[in-house]
Design a protein around this motif. Structure first.
Motif, PDB file in Angstrom:
ATOM      1  N   ALA A  88      -3.399  -5.461  -1.990  1.00  0.00           N
ATOM      2  CA  ALA A  88      -4.457  -5.265  -2.645  1.00  0.00           C
ATOM      3  C   ALA A  88      -4.778  -6.434  -3.803  1.00  0.00           C
ATOM      4  CB  ALA A  88      -4.642  -4.026  -3.620  1.00  0.00           C
ATOM      5  N   THR A  89      -5.809  -7.279  -3.589  1.00  0.00           N
ATOM      6  CA  THR A  89      -6.193  -8.188  -4.861  1.00  0.00           C
ATOM      7  C   THR A  89      -7.308  -7.943  -5.289  1.00  0.00           C
ATOM      8  OG1 THR A  89      -7.059  -9.656  -3.121  1.00  0.00           O
ATOM      9  CG2 THR A  89      -4.768  -9.851  -3.536  1.00  0.00           C
TER      10      THR A  89
ATOM     11  N   SER B  11       0.852 -13.364  -3.868  1.00  0.00           N
ATOM     12  CA  SER B  11       0.014 -12.076  -3.705  1.00  0.00           C
ATOM     13  C   SER B  11      -0.317 -11.086  -4.773  1.00  0.00           C
ATOM     14  CB  SER B  11       0.086 -11.420  -2.352  1.00  0.00           C
ATOM     15  OG  SER B  11       1.315 -10.628  -2.559  1.00  0.00           O
ATOM     16  N   ARG B  12      -1.271 -10.359  -4.779  1.00  0.00           N
ATOM     17  CA  ARG B  12      -1.706  -9.307  -5.862  1.00  0.00           C
ATOM     18  C   ARG B  12      -1.767 -10.052  -7.331  1.00  0.00           C
ATOM     19  NH1 ARG B  12       2.041  -4.542  -5.737  1.00  0.00           N
ATOM     20  NH2 ARG B  12       3.065  -5.514  -4.244  1.00  0.00           N
ATOM     21  N   ALA B 126       4.311  -3.245   4.087  1.00  0.00           N
ATOM     22  CA  ALA B 126       2.872  -2.874   4.950  1.00  0.00           C
ATOM     23  C   ALA B 126       2.355  -1.836   3.978  1.00  0.00           C
ATOM     24  CB  ALA B 126       3.213  -2.355   6.231  1.00  0.00           C
ATOM     25  N   ASN B 129       0.892  -1.274  -1.530  1.00  0.00           N
ATOM     26  CA  ASN B 129      -0.297  -1.903  -1.977  1.00  0.00           C
ATOM     27  C   ASN B 129      -1.236  -0.514  -2.522  1.00  0.00           C
ATOM     28  OD1 ASN B 129      -1.512  -0.493   0.524  1.00  0.00           O
ATOM     29  ND2 ASN B 129      -0.826  -2.173   1.624  1.00  0.00           N
ATOM     30  N   ILE B 130      -2.316  -0.790  -2.582  1.00  0.00           N
ATOM     31  CA  ILE B 130      -3.103   0.288  -3.229  1.00  0.00           C
ATOM     32  C   ILE B 130      -3.412   1.457  -2.336  1.00  0.00           C
ATOM     33  CG2 ILE B 130      -5.568  -0.882  -2.587  1.00  0.00           C
ATOM     34  CD1 ILE B 130      -4.500   1.542  -5.922  1.00  0.00           C
ATOM     35  N   PHE B 131      -3.334   1.210  -0.911  1.00  0.00           N
ATOM     36  CA  PHE B 131      -3.642   2.089   0.135  1.00  0.00           C
ATOM     37  C   PHE B 131      -2.447   3.203  -0.048  1.00  0.00           C
ATOM     38  CE2 PHE B 131      -6.258  -1.634   1.021  1.00  0.00           C
ATOM     39  CZ  PHE B 131      -7.432  -0.876   0.983  1.00  0.00           C
ATOM     40  N   MET B 134      -2.691   5.260  -2.861  1.00  0.00           N
ATOM     41  CA  MET B 134      -3.835   6.262  -2.269  1.00  0.00           C
ATOM     42  C   MET B 134      -3.160   7.647  -1.829  1.00  0.00           C
ATOM     43  SD  MET B 134      -7.074   3.687  -1.713  1.00  0.00           S
ATOM     44  CE  MET B 134      -7.228   4.395  -0.086  1.00  0.00           C
ATOM     45  N   GLN B 135      -2.406   7.112  -0.555  1.00  0.00           N
ATOM     46  CA  GLN B 135      -1.744   8.055   0.252  1.00  0.00           C
ATOM     47  C   GLN B 135      -0.808   8.882  -0.525  1.00  0.00           C
ATOM     48  OE1 GLN B 135      -3.070   8.895   3.247  1.00  0.00           O
ATOM     49  NE2 GLN B 135      -4.102   6.964   3.731  1.00  0.00           N
ATOM     50  N   MET B 454      -5.016 -14.446  -0.031  1.00  0.00           N
ATOM     51  CA  MET B 454      -3.754 -14.010  -0.652  1.00  0.00           C
ATOM     52  C   MET B 454      -2.804 -13.714   0.487  1.00  0.00           C
ATOM     53  SD  MET B 454      -4.127 -13.972  -3.646  1.00  0.00           S
ATOM     54  CE  MET B 454      -5.773 -14.583  -4.454  1.00  0.00           C
ATOM     55  N   LYS B 474       1.003 -11.129   6.126  1.00  0.00           N
ATOM     56  CA  LYS B 474      -0.379 -11.459   6.091  1.00  0.00           C
ATOM     57  C   LYS B 474      -1.322 -10.255   5.187  1.00  0.00           C
ATOM     58  CE  LYS B 474      -0.420 -14.701  10.083  1.00  0.00           C
ATOM     59  NZ  LYS B 474      -0.514 -14.983  11.160  1.00  0.00           N
TER      60      LYS B 474
END
Lengths: 160, 474
Positions: A88-89, B11-12, B126, B129-131, B134-135, B454, B474
Motif C-alpha cells: 500500500a502506497t 516501497s510504502r 505478500a 500491507n493494508i489488505f 484489513m483481513q 513502487m 512487485k
C-alpha cells in the motif's frame, strides 16, 4: 432512494496531461452541477475513498495513461481484486480501493475506469493539444453512463 | 571485493527512491545511501507568476499535504504584503493545519506503517500491507480511514468546496467560519478522540515487541529542530525556532524563522536530488538534525492541551530525556494527532472564532517574503522574491523531508549494519531498511515534486558494477 453516482478524477494537475482527471471532474461539475454526482478530484487514490465508493451506486474513475497512442480513450470495468496485494502506497489502484470497499464495508458497486492516454507529463498546469479536446468527449461518455444508471434505478424503484 | 546492494524503489513511502548498501572486501557494510531519484523543478516553475497565486499553486505540489504548502506559502505572501493577519484568521489557519496533520499522520500510521507493526517485520510480504491489516484487524483499518476522513472533512468544510479549495489566501482566509460549520466539526470530535485514545493504548502496549528495532532504527545522537511557541510549547503554525542536542541541551533558541539562511546551510550530494540541510554553526555533515513529530516532542517544554501533555510526559519520562530512536516517530505521530484533536476543539470554542474580520488586504510592500510552519513531516520553509510588479523572480523551498535527509541516510546505514548478514539479505532485513525510512514518513513528491511507482528491486553489485544477484518484489 437512489445511491448517488461517484466520479473520481485523479492525477497530478501540475504534470501536464496527468491532470486530465481533474479537468473531467471540473467539466462535469460545471456542466451538470455539483449535485449531479459525488465528485472527487485527487492527486492519488487514498484509503478513505473506499468509504465513498461503498456509498455509491455507480463508480467512475478517470485517470491518465501512457501505454497507448496519445489521445486514445479506454474504458474498462473494474473488479475488486482480493489478490491485489501490492504494498500500500499513496498510489492505490481502482481495484485496491474497490477491494477495500468490499472487505471493510461489504459493498462492491459497479465500477468503471476511463483513461485517456497522455502525450506530455512535464511540469505544467495545462493539458496537451492532443488530450484537451478529449476531455469533452470523455465527459459526455461518463454523463451518458450516469444518465443511464439514474434512469435504470428510477425504473427499478418505480416497479418496486 | 567491495559490493553494492540496491533497493530500488523503496516501497510504502510517498514518491520514488532507492537505497544502496555498499559492502567492503570482508562483506561488511561500509556505507549506505538513500537516493531520491526524482527531480523537483518547482522553484523554477513558479518564476514569473504573481505572488498572490503562490498559495493555490503551491498547494498542488502534493496530494498528501497540500495544506502545509498552502499555509507556509500564504505566510510568505503575508510577509511580502507586510501585514499582520487578523487573530481569527490565524486561528482558522491553525485549525486547517492541524486537520492536515491529523489526516497525514493517520495515513502514515494506519496505512503505511501498521502492516509492519501489526503483522510483523518478518511476516509474509505478500500480505504485509493494508489488505493484510484489513483481513486480520478490520477495526483498526476502519479506524485509520475514519481518522483520516475526520481531518480531510475539516479541510473540505473550511475550504468550502471539494475541488481546489482556495480558502487560505495572502492576508488571512477568504471567508469567515459559520456557526453551522463550527458545530459540524465539533460534533465529529468525540468519535475522533475515541479512535486516537484506543490506538494510543494499543500501540504503547504493542511497541514493547519491537525492542530490537527501537535499538537499531536510527537510534543515534543528532540535534532536533523545529518551531516552539513563545513559552517553549509545541507549535505547529507559528513561533520561533528551537534546536536541542541529543542530551536535551538547548543549542539555539528563539531563532527568527525568517533568518533561516543564517543558521541553515543546504548541501548537495551527487547521489540524490534531495538537498541536505544542516545547522551551519556545527558545519556539514556534523550539523545533522531531525525534524517532524519526534523532533517537535523533543524540543517542546510542554504541550498546550491536557491529554496530549499527559502522553508527552509519559513519552519523555520523568527526567524529560530526549528520545533518540526514530522508531518512536510512530508514537510521536499518535500524540500529535491527540494534540490536534484537542486543539481544534479548543480553538473552535474561542469567542472570536466566528468573527468576520479574517483578511488583511494589501499590495506588495516588500520584495521578499519568508513563510515557515510545521508540516506533518517537519519544518516547512517557503521563501520568495518578487519584482516591483509582484511577479516571482526567485523561490526557495526547504521541505520537511529534506531536513531529515542526513538522518535518513545515517539510519539506513545503522539498520544495514545491524541486520545485513552476507550478500544475500533476507526479505525481513530489506523490510527493516525500508521501515526505518518509513519512520520519517518521507514525502518525496513534496521534496522533489514528482511521482513514481513502487515495486522493489534489490541488486547486489560488485565494485565494478557487475550485478551478482537480484531479487524483486512487485
Amino acid at each position: 432512494m437512489i445511491s448517488a453516482p461517484l466520479v473520481v478524477g485523479y492525477g497530478n494537475p501540475l504534470r501536464g496531461d496527468d491532470g486530465l482527471g481533474w479537468e473531467i471532474v471540473r467539466s462535469l461539475a460545471e456542466k451538470h452541477g455539483e449535485d449531479y454526482a459525488h465528485f472527487i478530484a485527487a492527486h492519488q487514490l487514498a484509503p478513505e475513498i473506499a468509504e465513498h465508493v461503498a456509498a455509491a451506486g455507480l463508480v467512475i474513475f478517470v485517470d491518465a495513461a501512457a501505454h497507448e497512442p496519445p489521445g486514445s480513450i479506454t474504458c474498462r470495468k473494474v473488479s475488486a481484486n482480493a489478490d491485489d496485494t501490492r504494498p500500500a502506497t499513496h498510489h492505490m489502484t481502482p481495484e485496491a480501493v474497490l477491494t477495500m470497499a468490499r472487505v471493510l464495508y461489504g459493498k462492491e458497486p459497479e465500477t468503471w475506469l476511463y483513461t485517456i492516454n497522455g502525450m506530455c507529463f512535464d511540469v505544467g498546469a495545462s493539458l496537451s493539444g492532443v488530450v484537451s479536446p478529449k476531455v469533452e468527449e470523455v465527459s459526455w461518455l461518463i454523463a451518458s453512463q450516469i444518465d443511464d444508471y439514474v434512469k435504470t434505478m428510477e425504473r427499478t424503484t418505480a416497479h418496486a | 571485493m567491495s559490493q553494492t546492494i540496491t533497493i530500488d524503489p523503496v516501497s510504502r513511502i510517498e514518491g520514488h527512491a532507492k537505497i544502496t548498501i555498499e559492502l567492503d572486501e570482508q562483506k561488511q557494510v561500509r556505507d549506505a545511501h538513500f537516493h531520491i531519484t526524482q527531480f523537483r523543478g518547482f522553484e523554477k516553475f513558479c518564476e514569473g507568476r504573481p505572488f498572490t497565486e503562490m498559495p493555490s499553486l503551491m498547494a498542488r505540489i502534493c496530494g498528501i499535504c497540500p495544506v502545509s504548502h498552502l499555509v507556509a506559502s500564504a505566510k510568505a505572501c503575508d510577509a511580502i504584503m507586510a501585514v499582520r493577519i487578523p487573530e481569527t484568521a490565524a486561528k482558522l489557519r491553525r485549525i486547517m493545519n492541524l486537520a492536515q496533520h491529523i489526516q497525514s499522520h493517520a495515513l502514515s500510521f494506519f496505512h503505511l506503517s501498521s502492516p509492519d507493526l501489526l503483522l510483523g517485520m518478518d511476516s509474509d510480504p505478500a500480505t504485509r500491507n493494508i489488505f493484510g491489516v484489513m483481513q486480520a484487524h478490520p477495526h483498526l483499518a476502519l479506524d485509520g480511514i475514519k481518522l483520516r476522513k475526520f481531518g480531510q472533512q475539516i479541510i473540505e468544510w473550511l475550504g468550502g468546496k471539494r475541488i481546489h479549495p482556495a480558502w487560505i489566501v495572502p492576508g488571512g482566509v477568504n471567508e469567515p467560519l459559520t456557526e453551522e460549520r463550527r458545530d459540524q466539526i465539533l460534533a465529529e470530535i468525540p468519535g475522533a478522540m475515541q479512535i486516537i485514545l484506543r490506538t494510543l493504548e494499543w500501540f504503547k502496549e504493542a511497541s514493547v515487541k519491537y525492542t530490537d528495532e527501537i535499538r537499531h532504527f536510527a537510534n543515534f545522537n543528532t540535534m532536533f529542530f523545529g518551531l516552539v511557541d513563545e513559552g517553549g510549547g509545541l507549535e505547529m503554525y507559528d513561533g520561533v525556532i528551537r534546536i536541542v542536542d541529543a542530551q536535551g541541551n538547548v543549542v539555539a533558541d528563539r531563532l527568527d524563522p525568517a533568518n533561516y539562511q543564517d543558521f541553515i546551510g543546504e548541501a548537495v550530494e551527487p547521489y540524490s536530488y534531495l538537498k541536505s540541510p544542516y545547522y551551519k554553526n556545527v558545519g556539514y555533515p556534523e550539523g545533522i538534525y531531525r525534524v517532524g513529530p519526534l523532533a517537535r516532542l523533543n524540543i517542546a517544554s510542554h504541550i498546550g492541551t491536557p491529554l496530549a501533555h499527559k502522553e508527552w510526559e509519559e513519552f519523555r519520562g520523568p527526567n524529560k530525556r530526549v528520545i533518540l530512536s526514530s522508531f518512536h516517530y510512530h508514537l510521536a505521530r499518535l500524540i500529535e494527532i491527540l494534540y490536534g484533536i484537542e486543539m481544534i476543539e479548543k480553538l473552535l470554542n474561542e469567542p472570536d472564532i466566528l468573527s468576520d474580520r479574517v483578511r488583511a488586504v494589501a499590495g506588495p510592500n516588500s520584495l521578499e517574503g519568508i513563510g515557515v510552519s510545521e508540516a506533518p513531516r517537519g519544518t516547512l520553509m517557503h521563501h520568495y522574491r518578487i519584482d516591483k510588479h509582484g511577479l516571482i523572480t526567485w523561490a526557495n523551498l526547504i521541505i520537511a523531508t529534506g531536513h531529515n535527509n542526513l538522518a535518513m541516510n545515517k539510519g539506513v546505514l545503522q539498520v544495514a549494519k545491524a541486520y545485513l548478514k552476507g550478500t544475500q539479505p533476507t526479505e525481513g532485513m530489506l523490510n527493516r531498511v525500508e521501515a526505518v525510512i518509513r519512520c520519517y514518513d518521507p514525502c518525496l513528491s513534496c521534496s522533489t515534486h514528482a511521482v513514481g511507482h513502487m515495486p522493489l528491486v534489490l541488486q547486489v553489485r560488485s565494485h565494478d558494477g557487475e550485478i551478482l544477484g537480484e531479487t524483486a518484489r512487485k
